[in-house]
Scaffold this motif. Structure first.
Motif, PDB file in Angstrom:
ATOM      1  N   PHE A 270       0.824  -1.210   0.000  1.00 52.34           N
ATOM      2  CA  PHE A 270       0.000   0.000   0.000  1.00 52.34           C
ATOM      3  C   PHE A 270       0.861   1.264   0.000  1.00 52.34           C
ATOM      4  O   PHE A 270       0.618   2.198  -0.751  1.00 52.34           O
ATOM      5  CB  PHE A 270      -0.923   0.010   1.220  1.00 52.34           C
ATOM      6  N   VAL A 271       1.872   1.285   0.862  1.00 53.55           N
ATOM      7  CA  VAL A 271       2.738   2.465   0.963  1.00 53.55           C
ATOM      8  C   VAL A 271       3.493   2.679  -0.340  1.00 53.55           C
ATOM      9  O   VAL A 271       3.608   3.809  -0.833  1.00 53.55           O
ATOM     10  CB  VAL A 271       3.713   2.331   2.143  1.00 53.55           C
ATOM     11  N   SER A 272       3.998   1.595  -0.908  1.00 54.60           N
ATOM     12  CA  SER A 272       4.711   1.702  -2.177  1.00 54.60           C
ATOM     13  C   SER A 272       3.808   2.249  -3.277  1.00 54.60           C
ATOM     14  O   SER A 272       4.220   3.088  -4.092  1.00 54.60           O
ATOM     15  CB  SER A 272       5.252   0.321  -2.582  1.00 54.60           C
ATOM     16  N   SER A 273       2.551   1.810  -3.286  1.00 54.44           N
ATOM     17  CA  SER A 273       1.600   2.273  -4.304  1.00 54.44           C
ATOM     18  C   SER A 273       1.301   3.757  -4.153  1.00 54.44           C
ATOM     19  O   SER A 273       1.269   4.501  -5.141  1.00 54.44           O
ATOM     20  CB  SER A 273       0.302   1.469  -4.210  1.00 54.44           C
ATOM     21  N   LEU A 274       1.065   4.198  -2.909  1.00 53.19           N
ATOM     22  CA  LEU A 274       0.764   5.614  -2.684  1.00 53.19           C
ATOM     23  C   LEU A 274       1.983   6.487  -2.954  1.00 53.19           C
ATOM     24  O   LEU A 274       1.853   7.601  -3.468  1.00 53.19           O
ATOM     25  CB  LEU A 274       0.253   5.822  -1.262  1.00 53.19           C
TER      26      LEU A 274
ATOM     27  N   LYS B  79       0.155  16.675 -12.900  1.00 52.47           N
ATOM     28  CA  LYS B  79      -0.573  17.917 -13.113  1.00 52.47           C
ATOM     29  C   LYS B  79      -0.977  18.637 -11.837  1.00 52.47           C
ATOM     30  O   LYS B  79      -0.772  19.847 -11.702  1.00 52.47           O
ATOM     31  CB  LYS B  79      -1.818  17.637 -13.962  1.00 52.47           C
ATOM     32  N   LEU B  80      -1.565  17.924 -10.906  1.00 49.45           N
ATOM     33  CA  LEU B  80      -2.233  18.591  -9.788  1.00 49.45           C
ATOM     34  C   LEU B  80      -1.603  18.227  -8.444  1.00 49.45           C
ATOM     35  O   LEU B  80      -1.610  17.066  -8.037  1.00 49.45           O
ATOM     36  CB  LEU B  80      -3.714  18.222  -9.768  1.00 49.45           C
ATOM     37  N   VAL B  81      -1.089  19.234  -7.761  1.00 43.73           N
ATOM     38  CA  VAL B  81      -0.526  19.007  -6.434  1.00 43.73           C
ATOM     39  C   VAL B  81      -1.627  18.624  -5.451  1.00 43.73           C
ATOM     40  O   VAL B  81      -1.367  17.940  -4.454  1.00 43.73           O
ATOM     41  CB  VAL B  81       0.244  20.261  -5.964  1.00 43.73           C
ATOM     42  N   GLU B  82      -2.870  19.031  -5.754  1.00 45.49           N
ATOM     43  CA  GLU B  82      -3.991  18.667  -4.887  1.00 45.49           C
ATOM     44  C   GLU B  82      -4.192  17.152  -4.818  1.00 45.49           C
ATOM     45  O   GLU B  82      -4.571  16.616  -3.770  1.00 45.49           O
ATOM     46  CB  GLU B  82      -5.290  19.327  -5.377  1.00 45.49           C
ATOM     47  N   ARG B  83      -3.943  16.456  -5.922  1.00 44.13           N
ATOM     48  CA  ARG B  83      -4.076  15.001  -5.906  1.00 44.13           C
ATOM     49  C   ARG B  83      -2.971  14.378  -5.057  1.00 44.13           C
ATOM     50  O   ARG B  83      -3.200  13.396  -4.343  1.00 44.13           O
ATOM     51  CB  ARG B  83      -4.051  14.410  -7.315  1.00 44.13           C
ATOM     52  N   LYS B  84      -1.793  14.943  -5.126  1.00 41.93           N
ATOM     53  CA  LYS B  84      -0.711  14.452  -4.268  1.00 41.93           C
ATOM     54  C   LYS B  84      -1.111  14.566  -2.805  1.00 41.93           C
ATOM     55  O   LYS B  84      -0.843  13.678  -1.992  1.00 41.93           O
ATOM     56  CB  LYS B  84       0.570  15.258  -4.526  1.00 41.93           C
ATOM     57  N   MET B  85      -1.777  15.676  -2.474  1.00 41.72           N
ATOM     58  CA  MET B  85      -2.188  15.899  -1.090  1.00 41.72           C
ATOM     59  C   MET B  85      -3.317  14.954  -0.672  1.00 41.72           C
ATOM     60  O   MET B  85      -3.422  14.577   0.499  1.00 41.72           O
ATOM     61  CB  MET B  85      -2.609  17.349  -0.894  1.00 41.72           C
ATOM     62  N   LEU B  86      -4.162  14.547  -1.610  1.00 42.53           N
ATOM     63  CA  LEU B  86      -5.185  13.547  -1.296  1.00 42.53           C
ATOM     64  C   LEU B  86      -4.520  12.248  -0.847  1.00 42.53           C
ATOM     65  O   LEU B  86      -4.894  11.659   0.172  1.00 42.53           O
ATOM     66  CB  LEU B  86      -6.057  13.272  -2.522  1.00 42.53           C
ATOM     67  N   TYR B  87      -3.523  11.817  -1.610  1.00 45.62           N
ATOM     68  CA  TYR B  87      -2.833  10.571  -1.274  1.00 45.62           C
ATOM     69  C   TYR B  87      -2.067  10.716   0.041  1.00 45.62           C
ATOM     70  O   TYR B  87      -2.019   9.792   0.852  1.00 45.62           O
ATOM     71  CB  TYR B  87      -1.875  10.183  -2.408  1.00 45.62           C
ATOM     72  N   MET B  88      -1.508  11.900   0.258  1.00 45.15           N
ATOM     73  CA  MET B  88      -0.782  12.146   1.506  1.00 45.15           C
ATOM     74  C   MET B  88      -1.734  12.126   2.693  1.00 45.15           C
ATOM     75  O   MET B  88      -1.383  11.637   3.779  1.00 45.15           O
ATOM     76  CB  MET B  88      -0.081  13.511   1.410  1.00 45.15           C
ATOM     77  N   THR B  89      -2.947  12.631   2.491  1.00 45.41           N
ATOM     78  CA  THR B  89      -3.928  12.648   3.571  1.00 45.41           C
ATOM     79  C   THR B  89      -4.363  11.239   3.945  1.00 45.41           C
ATOM     80  O   THR B  89      -4.617  10.944   5.125  1.00 45.41           O
ATOM     81  CB  THR B  89      -5.155  13.493   3.173  1.00 45.41           C
ATOM     82  N   ILE B  90      -4.429  10.349   2.972  1.00 42.00           N
ATOM     83  CA  ILE B  90      -4.752   8.951   3.267  1.00 42.00           C
ATOM     84  C   ILE B  90      -3.679   8.347   4.170  1.00 42.00           C
ATOM     85  O   ILE B  90      -3.984   7.682   5.172  1.00 42.00           O
ATOM     86  CB  ILE B  90      -4.890   8.132   1.966  1.00 42.00           C
ATOM     87  N   LEU B  91      -2.409   8.594   3.855  1.00 37.57           N
ATOM     88  CA  LEU B  91      -1.320   8.108   4.708  1.00 37.57           C
ATOM     89  C   LEU B  91      -1.397   8.739   6.094  1.00 37.57           C
ATOM     90  O   LEU B  91      -1.138   8.077   7.102  1.00 37.57           O
ATOM     91  CB  LEU B  91       0.031   8.426   4.057  1.00 37.57           C
TER      92      LEU B  91
ATOM     93  N   VAL C 292       9.023   8.966   4.259  1.00 44.97           N
ATOM     94  CA  VAL C 292       8.697  10.347   4.635  1.00 44.97           C
ATOM     95  C   VAL C 292       9.668  11.353   4.028  1.00 44.97           C
ATOM     96  O   VAL C 292       9.257  12.371   3.453  1.00 44.97           O
ATOM     97  CB  VAL C 292       8.658  10.506   6.171  1.00 44.97           C
ATOM     98  N   THR C 293      10.959  11.093   4.124  1.00 47.31           N
ATOM     99  CA  THR C 293      11.948  12.057   3.613  1.00 47.31           C
ATOM    100  C   THR C 293      11.791  12.286   2.118  1.00 47.31           C
ATOM    101  O   THR C 293      11.763  13.435   1.648  1.00 47.31           O
ATOM    102  CB  THR C 293      13.376  11.575   3.917  1.00 47.31           C
ATOM    103  N   ASP C 294      11.676  11.203   1.349  1.00 48.38           N
ATOM    104  CA  ASP C 294      11.531  11.338  -0.101  1.00 48.38           C
ATOM    105  C   ASP C 294      10.254  12.085  -0.463  1.00 48.38           C
ATOM    106  O   ASP C 294      10.265  12.959  -1.344  1.00 48.38           O
ATOM    107  CB  ASP C 294      11.508   9.953  -0.756  1.00 48.38           C
ATOM    108  N   VAL C 295       9.162  11.758   0.217  1.00 44.76           N
ATOM    109  CA  VAL C 295       7.886  12.397  -0.086  1.00 44.76           C
ATOM    110  C   VAL C 295       7.923  13.881   0.247  1.00 44.76           C
ATOM    111  O   VAL C 295       7.468  14.726  -0.542  1.00 44.76           O
ATOM    112  CB  VAL C 295       6.734  11.709   0.683  1.00 44.76           C
ATOM    113  N   MET C 296       8.472  14.227   1.406  1.00 48.06           N
ATOM    114  CA  MET C 296       8.479  15.624   1.831  1.00 48.06           C
ATOM    115  C   MET C 296       9.347  16.499   0.924  1.00 48.06           C
ATOM    116  O   MET C 296       8.973  17.630   0.595  1.00 48.06           O
ATOM    117  CB  MET C 296       8.949  15.735   3.282  1.00 48.06           C
TER     118      MET C 296
END
Length: 211
Positions: free
Chosen positions: A60-64, A73-85, A132-136
């Protein structure tokens, strides 16, 4: 994720079970139908489903992570996935209980008291901590390319998430959250530095053209 190794009995067969691929595909399918203004309840539905099937946490983590890094395109979609985590990280924490989040594993699974549930989520939280480091740093770079008002909103939202992780001691110590904060700033500053260097280069070119 590790590269599958060929089976010793049959070189053309891998040891990867179909389950890993199936669960990754299921998660991505659930995420694909989310709208940009998806409610918290919608995101919690996915996070609870993940928690219920927590034995697939690494998949799951690898997929997200893949979805966050490859969304173009959209940073908002990135934040949706981040909010799930984020919802997964706070699941069964004292903070979630104070907010009345409910948390449960979904599907009617009862696996003990809140303390026991929190302990059983350790592997899942650690899997998130590994990225976390890579994502941030990636998010910092993306935020820095947005208009100032939007950038500040995104930065404050992600900082608030990390503050919550620190409050509940999501990773068993402060080092991962502190590393995430540094990575976010590093991403923000790297883009700003690139922009400043480009502006200086443009000035030099203009001066040369004027000569």
């Amino acid at each position: 994720m590790t590269t599958p190794k060929p089976s010793s009995k049959n070189p053309t067969t891998t040891t990867t079970t179909p389950t890993t691929t199936i669960w990754s595909t299921k998660l991505k399918s659930k995420c694909a139908i989310l709208t940009l203004n998806a409610s918290r309840e919608s995101l919690q539905t996915i996070s609870k489903w993940m928690i219920f099937h927590r034995k697939h946490s690494k998949s799951f983590v690898s997929s997200l992570l893949h979805l966050i890094l490859t969304e173009k395109k959209l940073v908002e979609r990135k934040m949706l996935y981040m909010t799930i985590l984020h919802e997964v990280l706070l699941s069964h924490s004292a903070l979630e209980q104070q907010e009345g989040g409910g948390g449960g594993g979904g599907g009617g699974e009862g696996f003990g008291t809140s303390e026991l549930k929190w302990e059983k989520m350790t592997e899942f939280r650690n899997a998130i901590g590994d990225v976390v480091t890579d994502v941030m740093e990636h998010l910092g770079e993306c935020f820095a390319k947005e208009k100032e008002e939007k950038k500040e909103q995104m930065v404050q939202k992600i900082k608030s998430m990390m503050d919550s992780w620190e409050k509940v001691n999501a990773f068993g110590g402060p080092s991962i959250v502190e590393g995430g904060r540094r990575a976010l700033e590093r991403g923000l500053q790297s883009v700003q530095q690139q922009q400043e260097e480009q502006e200086m280069a443009n000035v030099v070119v203009e001066k040369e053209d004027a000569m």
